[in-house]
Scaffold this active site. Structure first.
Site, mmCIF file in Angstrom:
data_model
loop_
_atom_site.group_PDB
_atom_site.id
_atom_site.type_symbol
_atom_site.label_atom_id
_atom_site.label_comp_id
_atom_site.label_asym_id
_atom_site.label_seq_id
_atom_site.Cartn_x
_atom_site.Cartn_y
_atom_site.Cartn_z
ATOM 1 C CD GLU A 175 -3.075 1.108 2.103
ATOM 2 O OE1 GLU A 175 -4.009 1.918 1.967
ATOM 3 O OE2 GLU A 175 -3.045 0.234 2.998
ATOM 4 C CD GLU A 274 -8.434 2.523 3.779
ATOM 5 O OE1 GLU A 274 -7.902 1.794 4.634
ATOM 6 O OE2 GLU A 274 -7.786 3.063 2.849
#
Length: 295
Positions: A175, A274
């Site tokens: 990520e 998110e």
């Protein structure tokens, strides 16, 4: 994955749980969607999912019902213990987790390699057996380390796992996180660094999680960056900038344009919401976000 800011946000969400429980609004929403069997008809160009931690005031079961009702195909950041619940609802774990040490202790520091190799060697076959593909990983913090040393160390650690990942058709997905606001000192904080790591590894079983919120904070130029680096990206996360809240017109990013750019690259992976909802009706915010991104 949750950091200090995310944990703070989650505590705030959990503080409202009692109120929601009293009114039954969240449970009723999930129950009503299940009874009605209503599924929003998406266009099919973007595969949608949602990150589990952003809706921790719902049980996994309730989130599955809500997500299914919104036309989603899966939920992000769900580990093995909750996979049976997802399967029950015909959903998948779109980004598996549970092998990492932490966001700050990652592949850029050799002292963590032994633990990481053990953890991921155990998890990769489980992900494969469950029929899933993506397994999250992190660079870790710099702690004074320069970019080149971090790249070399990360290559050294990840190369030990790639044969197993390739065998089981699992993709290790690192990520990209901002180091300006949320993750001070995180190394994989620029797309160029992550793309260089992917080039050096030279495997389709290592790719990047391009978090649109994080990369807008640290480098901007989101659409051009996606166009230039889409071959290294396996997954996307969303949130509004600034603040990491709803992706509506209260924030600066043009999400429909970004989604059209992602679609134009031929991307077949998942886009996961998110964001930390600020609205009282959190699931309405989620539904709206999915619809905004459904281009």
């Amino acid at each position: 994955m949750p950091d200090k800011n995310r944990r703070t946000a989650i505590k705030g969400i959990l503080a409202t749980t009692a109120a929601f429980t009293t009114t039954g609004s969240l449970s009723c929403f999930a129950q009503n969607e299940q009874k009605m069997g209503t599924v929003y008809q998406l266009k099919g160009n973007i595969n949608h999912s949602v990150c589990r931690w952003c809706f921790n005031d719902l049980s996994v079961e309730e989130l599955c019902v809500a997500a299914k009702g919104m036309g989603m195909k899966g939920i992000d950041l769900v580990g093995p213990k909750d996979w049976p619940v997802l399967k029950k609802h015909g959903l998948i774990s779109t980004m598996c987790n549970g092998a990492e040490i932490s966001l700050t202790e990652g592949f850029n520091h050799p002292q963590y390699h032994a633990t990481l190799v053990k953890n991921y060697s155990d998890m990769i076959p489980l992900v494969s057996k469950a029929g899933y593909t993506n397994l999250i990983c992190f660079s870790g913090n710099r702690n004074g380390m320069d970019d080149e040393t971090g790249l070399k160390n990360s290559v050294e650690g990840l190369k030990k796992l790639l044969p197993l990942a390739e065998k089981h058709k699992v993709v290790l997905v690192m990520e990209l996180l901002n180091s300006k606001v949320n993750h001070k000192d995180y190394m994989c904080d620029r797309t160029a660094w992550g793309a260089e790591l992917a080039k050096r590894l030279g495997s389709e079983n290592f790719k990047l999680l391009y978090d649109i919120y994080h990369m807008q904070v640290d480098e901007g130029n989101v659409i051009q960056t996606i166009r230039d680096n889409h071959q290294y990206i396996a997954h996307y996360h969303t949130a509004g900038v600034p603040g990491r809240h709803e992706i509506d017109d209260t924030q600066e990013l043009n999400y429909p344009a970004i989604m059209r750019a992602i679609k134009a690259t031929g991307f077949k992976g998942f886009v996961a919401q998110e964001f930390i909802p600020e609205a009282k009706d959190k699931l309405a915010s989620l539904r709206k976000a999915v619809q905004i991104c459904d281009v």
